[in-house]
Design an enzyme around this catalytic site. Structure first.
Site, PDB file in Angstrom:
ATOM      1  N   ASP A 111      -7.351   5.842   7.732  1.00  0.00           N
ATOM      2  CA  ASP A 111      -7.745   4.474   7.394  1.00  0.00           C
ATOM      3  C   ASP A 111      -8.908   4.108   8.310  1.00  0.00           C
ATOM      4  OD1 ASP A 111      -7.774   1.849   6.456  1.00  0.00           O
ATOM      5  OD2 ASP A 111      -5.978   1.238   7.548  1.00  0.00           O
ATOM      6  N   GLN A 136       0.826  -1.197   0.000  1.00  0.00           N
ATOM      7  CA  GLN A 136       0.000   0.000   0.000  1.00  0.00           C
ATOM      8  C   GLN A 136       0.870   1.260   0.000  1.00  0.00           C
ATOM      9  OE1 GLN A 136      -3.556   0.133   0.007  1.00  0.00           O
ATOM     10  NE2 GLN A 136      -2.997   2.208  -0.578  1.00  0.00           N
TER      11      GLN A 136
HETATM   12  N1  NVA Z   1      -6.022  -1.312   8.192  1.00  0.00           N
HETATM   13  C1  NVA Z   1      -6.924  -1.987   7.290  1.00  0.00           C
HETATM   14  C2  NVA Z   1      -6.422  -1.885   5.886  1.00  0.00           C
HETATM   15  C3  NVA Z   1      -7.312  -2.511   4.853  1.00  0.00           C
HETATM   16  C4  NVA Z   1      -6.734  -2.452   3.487  1.00  0.00           C
HETATM   17  C5  NVA Z   1      -7.070  -3.439   7.718  1.00  0.00           C
HETATM   18  O1  NVA Z   1      -6.066  -4.044   8.084  1.00  0.00           O
HETATM   19  O2  NVA Z   1      -8.182  -3.960   7.669  1.00  0.00           O
HETATM   20  N1   CP Z   2      -6.144  -1.175   0.329  1.00  0.00           N
HETATM   21  C1   CP Z   2      -6.300  -2.501   0.261  1.00  0.00           C
HETATM   22  O1   CP Z   2      -5.389  -3.278   0.531  1.00  0.00           O
HETATM   23  O2   CP Z   2      -7.514  -2.918  -0.185  1.00  0.00           O
HETATM   24  P1   CP Z   2      -8.084  -4.395  -0.170  1.00  0.00           P
HETATM   25  O3   CP Z   2      -8.320  -4.786   1.247  1.00  0.00           O
HETATM   26  O4   CP Z   2      -9.363  -4.309  -0.963  1.00  0.00           O
HETATM   27  O5   CP Z   2      -7.096  -5.321  -0.825  1.00  0.00           O
END
Ligand code: NVA
Ligand code: CP
Length: 306
Positions: free
Chosen positions: A220, A134
């Protein structure tokens, strides 16, 4: 030669990351011109998903296909992992059959154990602690819009999660500053973040203060995957940490807004921000594809000069 794993952002040197960004640009430009570039013909990527995904799944599978290879998707429930096969044995077996592995899982120790028994490169597609793919895309997106990120200020508003930890590692590697504001009880844990140099971030109690003068504001979800049991408590604790227009006004007038997605409008970000003119979230999501193609090329083929 041992395989070139990408388990945390700081596994790569500044030179390697700059090389990836140069290759990202080259690969993206060719892709936009519909020019075929297939250095990974006859190569196979195995993707192991122990958590849900939209962007990571599509960008790795589409990217591998565009590079001439194929991708195999393995959801946890479809594999013997769900019936207790040791991760070390799964690593030994899969890595005799494919050329590169991407894993999305829970604790970082799981991917580390996999990598320690893998004959091929292993890429972290998100763990509880880190999300390095990311941040590759995010920094590439920043560079595309504003040039070098060195010396800039990034405001991180919200949970000190996997994405936050990876921003903190990137700040050390690239020489920028992170203003972090988390609610009480959710502060950055430097050891968990994998940073031993705290000169690149400053913590603020008030998220408005963290946004002041920032070149980039980012956030986030309040509840990451695997922490769903804390959802209600987190909603209450994070109430004042939504990135809204008032917080964006504290940042520089030309500040960008990023979010790794999926987003919850009305929770961590106001619709007027994520859907507003400073938001680059769709470029950010698209760049997952291009940056990961550069990453796949690098870990499988090594340093390719155009
Ligand atoms: N911090 C979030 C990111 C999702 C792409 C998670 O770990 O669910
Ligand atoms: N940002 C991200 O990793 O999205 P996904 O959870 O959809 O893969």
């Amino acid at each position: 030669m041992p395989p070139k794993h990408f388990l945390q952002l700081k596994d790569f040197t500044r030179d390697e990351l700059d090389h990836l960004f140069a290759r990202t640009r080259w690969i993206k430009e060719r892709f936009k011109r519909y020019e075929i570039y297939q250095p990974l013909r006859d190569r196979t990527l195995a993707m192991v998903f122990e958590k849900a995904s939209t962007r990571t799944r599509v960008s790795f599978e589409a990217g591998m296909n565009q590079l001439g290879g194929i991708a195999i998707n393995l959801n946890r429930g479809d594999t013997q992992l769900s019936r207790g096969e040791p991760i070390e044995d799964v690593a030994r077996v899969i890595s005799r059959m494919v050329d590169v592995v991407m894993i999305r899982t829970f604790e970082q120790t799981i991917i580390e154990r996999f990598a320690a028994h893998s004959r091929v490169p292993v890429i972290n597609g998100l763990t509880n602690e880190y999300h390095p793919c990311q941040i590759l895309a995010d920094i590439y997106t920043y560079i595309e819009h504003r040039g070098s990120i060195a010396g800039r200020t990034v405001a991180w508003i919200g949970d000190s999660n996997n994405v936050c930890n990876t921003w903190l590692q990137a700040a050390v590697v690239f020489g920028f500053n992170v203003h972090v504001s988390t609610p009480p009880g959710y502060a950055v844990e430097p050891e968990r973040a994998g940073i031993y140099d705290d000169s690149h971030y400053v913590s603020f109690d008030d998220p408005m203060d963290a946004c002041r003068g920032a070149d980039l504001v980012t956030t986030d979800v309040w509840t990451s995957m695997g922490f769903e049991a804390e959802n209600e408590e987190r909603r209450r604790d994070f109430e004042h940490w939504m990135v809204d227009a008032a917080k964006m006004r504290e940042a520089k007038p030309d500040a960008l807004f990023m979010h790794c997605l999926p987003a919850h409008r009305g929770e961590e970000v106001a619709a007027e921000v994520i859907d507003g003119p400073q938001s680059v979230v769709w470029d950010e999501a698209e760049n997952r594809l291009h940056a990961q193609k550069a990453l796949l090329e690098y870990v499988v083929c090594g340093w390719v000069n155009p």
